[in-house]
Scaffold this motif. Structure first.
Motif, short mmCIF file in Angstrom:
data_model
loop_
_atom_site.label_atom_id
_atom_site.label_comp_id
_atom_site.label_asym_id
_atom_site.label_seq_id
_atom_site.Cartn_x
_atom_site.Cartn_y
_atom_site.Cartn_z
N UNK A 232 0.79 -1.20 0.06
CA UNK A 232 0.02 0.04 0.04
C UNK A 232 0.79 1.32 -0.22
N UNK A 233 0.63 2.03 -1.10
CA UNK A 233 1.07 3.38 -0.96
C UNK A 233 0.28 4.42 -0.74
N UNK A 234 0.32 5.29 0.16
CA UNK A 234 -0.68 6.33 0.45
C UNK A 234 -0.01 7.77 0.57
N UNK A 235 -0.52 8.89 -0.01
CA UNK A 235 -0.35 10.20 0.22
C UNK A 235 -1.60 10.95 0.72
N UNK A 236 -1.33 11.48 1.92
CA UNK A 236 -2.72 12.06 2.51
C UNK A 236 -2.29 12.65 4.00
N UNK A 237 -3.22 12.73 4.68
CA UNK A 237 -3.27 13.22 6.21
C UNK A 237 -2.68 12.12 6.85
N UNK A 238 -1.85 12.55 8.03
CA UNK A 238 -1.42 11.62 9.00
C UNK A 238 -2.12 10.90 9.82
N UNK A 239 -3.79 11.52 9.96
CA UNK A 239 -4.68 10.51 10.59
C UNK A 239 -5.11 9.34 9.81
N UNK A 240 -5.12 9.62 8.39
CA UNK A 240 -5.67 8.45 7.77
C UNK A 240 -4.32 7.46 7.53
N UNK A 241 -3.39 8.08 7.48
CA UNK A 241 -1.93 7.34 7.36
C UNK A 241 -1.89 6.27 8.77
N UNK A 242 -2.16 6.70 9.67
CA UNK A 242 -2.13 6.07 11.04
C UNK A 242 -3.12 4.79 10.74
N UNK A 243 -4.48 5.25 10.50
CA UNK A 243 -5.53 4.24 10.44
C UNK A 243 -5.08 3.05 9.39
N UNK A 244 -4.50 3.40 8.06
CA UNK A 244 -4.06 2.65 6.93
C UNK A 244 -2.80 1.85 7.86
N UNK A 245 -1.97 2.27 8.50
CA UNK A 245 -0.84 1.40 9.19
C UNK A 245 -1.63 0.54 10.06
N UNK A 246 -2.29 0.68 10.84
CA UNK A 246 -2.88 -0.22 11.79
C UNK A 246 -3.77 -1.59 11.12
N UNK A 247 -4.31 -1.21 9.77
CA UNK A 247 -4.78 -2.22 9.01
C UNK A 247 -3.81 -2.92 8.15
N UNK A 248 -2.61 -2.43 7.94
CA UNK A 248 -1.52 -3.05 7.24
C UNK A 248 -0.99 -4.05 8.11
N UNK A 249 -0.70 -3.72 9.62
CA UNK A 249 -0.30 -4.58 10.43
C UNK A 249 -0.91 -5.72 10.73
N UNK A 250 -2.33 -5.81 10.19
CA UNK A 250 -2.89 -6.90 10.42
C UNK A 250 -2.57 -8.15 9.62
N UNK A 251 -1.96 -7.84 8.29
CA UNK A 251 -1.56 -8.96 7.28
C UNK A 251 -0.29 -8.59 7.08
N UNK A 252 0.53 -7.75 7.85
CA UNK A 252 1.94 -7.42 7.55
C UNK A 252 2.30 -7.00 6.15
N UNK A 253 1.25 -5.85 5.66
CA UNK A 253 1.58 -5.46 4.24
C UNK A 253 2.64 -4.25 4.29
N UNK A 254 3.33 -4.40 3.19
CA UNK A 254 4.58 -3.76 2.90
C UNK A 254 3.81 -2.13 2.87
N UNK A 255 4.08 -1.01 3.42
CA UNK A 255 3.61 0.19 3.50
C UNK A 255 4.49 1.36 3.21
N UNK A 256 4.14 2.20 2.32
CA UNK A 256 4.77 3.48 2.29
C UNK A 256 3.63 4.64 2.40
N UNK A 257 4.18 5.63 3.31
CA UNK A 257 3.16 6.77 3.92
C UNK A 257 3.88 8.04 3.35
#
Length: 495
Positions: A232-257
């Protein structure tokens, strides 16, 4: 007929969901407005969970073929897309001016910047790299290779509708990944045009899939929960980024924020004030201040603050405010009425803490969009909300400083650390201060910091990972090594 009508006819945004090479309509659609006059530009297909799942399936089906496509072939597709964006720059500019509201000059600069990512990563696609070496203990050879991480979910914002798409698409495709893309609902038209340019350049079906939507939570959550999405690669607010990182942690998804910014702009006592003001006009007012790298807070040495503020104020008063579709305009509208309300709250807070209005540009009476007058604030308190929070508007708060340690405390105080700007004739001092600034990118004596050949990204709460440069390609790759037995070969002795 406006010059935008034939562009929209070719784009056909009501069939704007791209899945497996097919442009589809959704069960619903949504309006895209022009923020300069609030008129409806187009209706766009509105994707949902069904299309989100279908997009992933298409990306999975295309993954093996694209991964096995030669680096040279991938490179040539990216380069043809670069050429197409340059050839059709006027059309991209028209779309950005209309749906985002940028001035024509800012939109044209964005299109050039956006296209460069396809050229840069066309060149990087063939530089696959790798290592070969002997293990220290001997008897083993190690071969290190890089392979695509897999299906990548790309989520882009509205403020750079072309560049934020290409900055993610180009490295993902160069690395051999297939993608699903969700553009911002405020500015989906430019992303659709980028996808069509890739399609015309010969990109195989299913390699890029696009799902515009007014329900980003449903679409993105569907992707984040899919076991087939590995990036997942996301550009946007820090608040939404934190939410996506929590989701990514569930399946250990490679994340760029790439998250929020609050860039300091430092003017030293020895700075060339004309150059500093020129830089501030670019760093602060490019795109109407609606950039994560925008100079958010301007720290001027108290011995130069009066002159700097007066010079900046004169430049800001002269700015032409108007719709991006008017070639004379230099500052366009903000993206929404909510954005106007937010910036007014920040200005009111600064004034209540003792700030003064040093300059305000004129807004013509006939404008009906989401305009906010470019403003310079003097004597701003260091703890004002406009200093501590991202403004995302054409408002420049000026804070004075005279002690270096105090300056660094103020500069590094906020939780964001994306970009910073420093003006000084003493380059050694500027570099030493720059190394002590908590920011991923520092511009010295220039008002622009972004470049496709440089690693874009921040520190602290401004994100994870980098976009652009070799680092941008590596974000879409996984490292694998082969350990090869290299023990001596026993040979039979012939007699």
């Amino acid at each position: 007929m406006s010059k935008l009508d034939p562009i929209l006819t070719r784009l056909d945004p009501e069939a704007g969901i791209l899945i497996g090479g097919q442009w589809r309509r959704g069960s619903r659609s949504f309006d895209v407005d022009n923020p300069a006059d609030k008129t409806i530009l187009a209706r766009v297909a509105d994707g949902d969970k069904t299309q989100a799942l279908a997009a992933v399936s298409a990306a999975v089906a295309a993954a093996a073929g694209w991964r096995d496509t030669s680096p040279r072939s991938r490179s040539e597709i990216l380069y043809r897309t670069f050429e197409a964006m340059r050839r059709d720059a006027d059309e991209f500019v028209a779309l950005i001016c209309a749906e985002n509201g940028k001035s024509e000059a800012d939109a044209r600069a964005e299109v050039g910047y956006a296209a460069e990512f396809f050229r840069w990563f066309a060149e990087e696609a063939v530089r696959t790299g790798g290592q070969y070496g002997e293990a220290p203990a001997g008897g083993v050879r190690t071969v290190v290779t890089h392979r695509p991480v897999g299906v990548a979910a790309l989520i882009t914002p509205w403020n750079f509708p072309a560049a934020m798409a290409t900055r993610k698409l180009a490295p993902a495709l160069a690395a051999g990944c297939t993608v699903v893309l969700k553009p911002a609902a405020e500015t989906p038209l430019t992303a659709l045009a980028v996808a069509r340019a890739l399609e015309a350049a010969g990109l195989p079906d299913g390699v890029v899939n696009v799902v515009p939507t007014t329900d980003p939570a449903e679409v993105v959550t569907t992707w984040m929960e899919s076991p087939q999405v590995r990036k997942v690669s996301f550009t946007g607010s820090t608040g939404v980024g934190r939410h996506l990182l929590r989701q990514a942690s569930e399946r250990i998804v490679n994340a760029s924020m790439e998250l929020g910014g609050n860039a300091p702009f430092v003017v030293a006592a020895d700075a060339d004030l004309e150059a500093a003001v020129d830089g501030a006009m670019i760093a602060k007012f490019r795109g109407g201040g609606q950039a994560c790298t925008a100079a958010n807070r301007i720290y001027v040495h108290d011995s130069r603050a009066f002159d700097f503020t007066a010079m900046l104020a004169a430049r800001v008063r002269a700015l032409r405010v108007g719709p991006g579709t008017d070639a004379r305009s230099e500052i366009g509208p903000l993206i929404s009425s909510r954005a106007v309300e937010n910036v007014q709250g920040l200005v009111d807070d600064a004034l209540s803490r003792g700030a003064r209005i040093a300059a305000v540009a004129e807004i013509p009476d006939n404008l009906s969009g989401y305009f906010y007058a470019p403003t310079v604030l003097g004597d701003v308190a260091p703890d004002a909300a406009a200093v501590q929070n991202e403004i995302f508007a054409p408002v420049a708060p000026v804070v004075t400083w005279n002690d270096e340690s105090e300056l660094l405390d103020m500069v590094n105080g906020p939780e964001m650390g994306l970009a910073a700007y420093i003006y000084s004739r003493d380059l050694k001092w500027a570099m030493q201060i720059g190394e002590r600034v908590d920011a991923g990118m520092v511009a010295l004596n220039r008002g622009l910091v972004s470049d496709p050949s440089a690693p874009f990204g921040g520190l602290k709460q401004s994100g994870l990972g980098r976009e652009g440069a070799r680092e941008g390609l590596a974000e879409y790759q996984e490292t694998q090594y082969l350990s090869i037995d290299w023990s001596p070969v026993e040979r039979a002795v012939s007699t």
